[in-house]
Design a protein around this motif. Structure first.
Motif, PDB file in Angstrom:
ATOM      1  N   GLY A   1       0.811  -1.206   0.000  1.00  0.00           N
ATOM      2  CA  GLY A   1       0.000   0.000   0.000  1.00  0.00           C
ATOM      3  C   GLY A   1       0.846   1.259   0.000  1.00  0.00           C
ATOM      4  O   GLY A   1       2.025   1.230  -0.297  1.00  0.00           O
ATOM      5  N   GLY A   2       0.221   2.396   0.352  1.00  0.00           N
ATOM      6  CA  GLY A   2       0.935   3.675   0.355  1.00  0.00           C
ATOM      7  C   GLY A   2       0.475   4.565  -0.774  1.00  0.00           C
ATOM      8  O   GLY A   2      -0.040   4.100  -1.784  1.00  0.00           O
ATOM      9  N   ARG A   3       0.666   5.880  -0.590  1.00  0.00           N
ATOM     10  CA  ARG A   3       0.208   6.809  -1.624  1.00  0.00           C
ATOM     11  C   ARG A   3       1.138   6.765  -2.841  1.00  0.00           C
ATOM     12  O   ARG A   3       2.289   6.332  -2.742  1.00  0.00           O
ATOM     13  CB  ARG A   3       0.160   8.227  -1.058  1.00  0.00           C
ATOM     14  N   SER A   4       0.649   7.245  -3.962  1.00  0.00           N
ATOM     15  CA  SER A   4       1.417   7.217  -5.200  1.00  0.00           C
ATOM     16  C   SER A   4       2.699   8.022  -5.040  1.00  0.00           C
ATOM     17  O   SER A   4       2.722   9.070  -4.399  1.00  0.00           O
ATOM     18  CB  SER A   4       0.587   7.793  -6.350  1.00  0.00           C
ATOM     19  N   HIS A   5       3.791   7.511  -5.608  1.00  0.00           N
ATOM     20  CA  HIS A   5       5.064   8.198  -5.470  1.00  0.00           C
ATOM     21  C   HIS A   5       5.319   9.145  -6.640  1.00  0.00           C
ATOM     22  O   HIS A   5       4.613   9.130  -7.641  1.00  0.00           O
ATOM     23  CB  HIS A   5       6.204   7.180  -5.359  1.00  0.00           C
ATOM     24  N   THR A   6       6.360   9.948  -6.490  1.00  0.00           N
ATOM     25  CA  THR A   6       6.757  10.881  -7.537  1.00  0.00           C
ATOM     26  C   THR A   6       7.256  10.116  -8.754  1.00  0.00           C
ATOM     27  O   THR A   6       7.922   9.086  -8.627  1.00  0.00           O
ATOM     28  CB  THR A   6       7.880  11.803  -7.016  1.00  0.00           C
ATOM     29  N   ASP A   7       6.936  10.611  -9.935  1.00  0.00           N
ATOM     30  CA  ASP A   7       7.354   9.962 -11.171  1.00  0.00           C
ATOM     31  C   ASP A   7       8.870   9.740 -11.175  1.00  0.00           C
ATOM     32  O   ASP A   7       9.642  10.648 -10.866  1.00  0.00           O
ATOM     33  CB  ASP A   7       6.953  10.830 -12.372  1.00  0.00           C
ATOM     34  N   GLU A   8       9.278   8.524 -11.555  1.00  0.00           N
ATOM     35  CA  GLU A   8      10.696   8.153 -11.480  1.00  0.00           C
ATOM     36  C   GLU A   8      11.576   9.044 -12.358  1.00  0.00           C
ATOM     37  O   GLU A   8      12.675   9.425 -11.952  1.00  0.00           O
ATOM     38  CB  GLU A   8      10.890   6.693 -11.902  1.00  0.00           C
ATOM     39  N   LEU A   9      11.107   9.367 -13.554  1.00  0.00           N
ATOM     40  CA  LEU A   9      11.910  10.196 -14.449  1.00  0.00           C
ATOM     41  C   LEU A   9      12.035  11.619 -13.942  1.00  0.00           C
ATOM     42  O   LEU A   9      13.069  12.274 -14.135  1.00  0.00           O
ATOM     43  CB  LEU A   9      11.315  10.189 -15.862  1.00  0.00           C
ATOM     44  N   VAL A  10      10.994  12.121 -13.288  1.00  0.00           N
ATOM     45  CA  VAL A  10      11.064  13.448 -12.690  1.00  0.00           C
ATOM     46  C   VAL A  10      12.124  13.456 -11.587  1.00  0.00           C
ATOM     47  O   VAL A  10      12.891  14.413 -11.445  1.00  0.00           O
ATOM     48  CB  VAL A  10       9.695  13.889 -12.123  1.00  0.00           C
TER      49      VAL A  10
END
Length: 230
Positions: free
Chosen positions: A49-58
């Motif tokens: 679970g957990g909230r969505s993470h920051t885009d990997e490429l960003v």
């Protein structure tokens, strides 16, 4: 495409026409190998679970911009909002991570030892595309300001004077920077870390990166003979 992105892309055309070296780097680098490296330190899968993470490429491109332009975390956040060339390099994301998010992700990458593989991959790609170091290198250092938590710091300082200790919950401990330290330069007090980068003279491309706590003296770090493991 959102209306805001359309407007920014139209405005960026003028910047590109004036000359933007970040366009070359964005096109020359194959960014796909970086995605699983960054993704490996996030814990938001279906099982955990957990909230969505920051885009990997960003994340990776932000780290490149920070090292390339010698920016602190707050400066990086500001420049990513302010400069169209930075926005284009990040591919005009809807959400630009704030400086605390960047710090936490970078710290996690460093703790897991993933940052070494990210920079090794970047250098290997640069070398494979002909960006060889032929005339020497330049080493530079910059402070990466961390969130001291002034209210918490004053509370701890008062407790030490009175011979007491301050207790924190597990949640508070996770948001507390345990590794940052103080340093004074030109009469200014800095708290956090130092980022050391090695640039090649020909292209001014990053060849090596090392992060230490802020209190480390610059003379203790020598990247002239350091190479990344591949």
């Amino acid at each position: 495409m959102s209306f805001n992105r359309f407007i920014m892309e139209e405005q960026y055309k003028k910047v590109k026409g004036l000359g933007d070296r970040l366009v070359l780097m964005k096109q020359q680098i194959n960014w796909k190998p970086f995605i699983p490296l960054v993704k490996s330190v996030f814990y938001d899968d279906k099982k955990q679970g957990g909230r969505s993470h920051t885009d990997e490429l960003v994340v990776v491109r932000s780290m490149v911009l920070q090292a390339w332009y010698n920016l602190s975390d707050p400066e990086l956040e500001f420049q990513c909002h302010d400069r169209l060339s930075f926005r284009n390099f990040l591919d005009f994301p809807e959400n630009i991570p704030d400086f605390t998010t960047i710090w936490r992700i970078r710290d996690r990458l460093r703790t897991e030892g993933v940052d070494v593989f990210i920079w090794a991959e970047l250098q290997q790609q640069l070398d494979n595309r002909g960006f060889k170091v032929e005339k020497g290198t330049i080493q530079d250092a910059a402070f990466i300001e961390a969130d001291l938590g002034k209210k918490r710091y004053r509370k701890e300082k008062k407790a030490r004077k009175e011979g007491e200790t301050v207790e924190y919950t597990d949640k508070q401990k996770r948001h507390k920077d345990k590794d940052g330290s103080f340093s004074v330069k030109h009469g200014q007090v800095h708290y956090g870390y130092k980022s050391y980068i090695k640039l090649d003279v020909d292209y001014h491309l990053i060849r090596c990166v090392e992060v230490t706590t802020a209190s480390v003296y610059d003379s203790e770090i020598d990247l002239s003979k350091h190479e990344f493991r591949t």
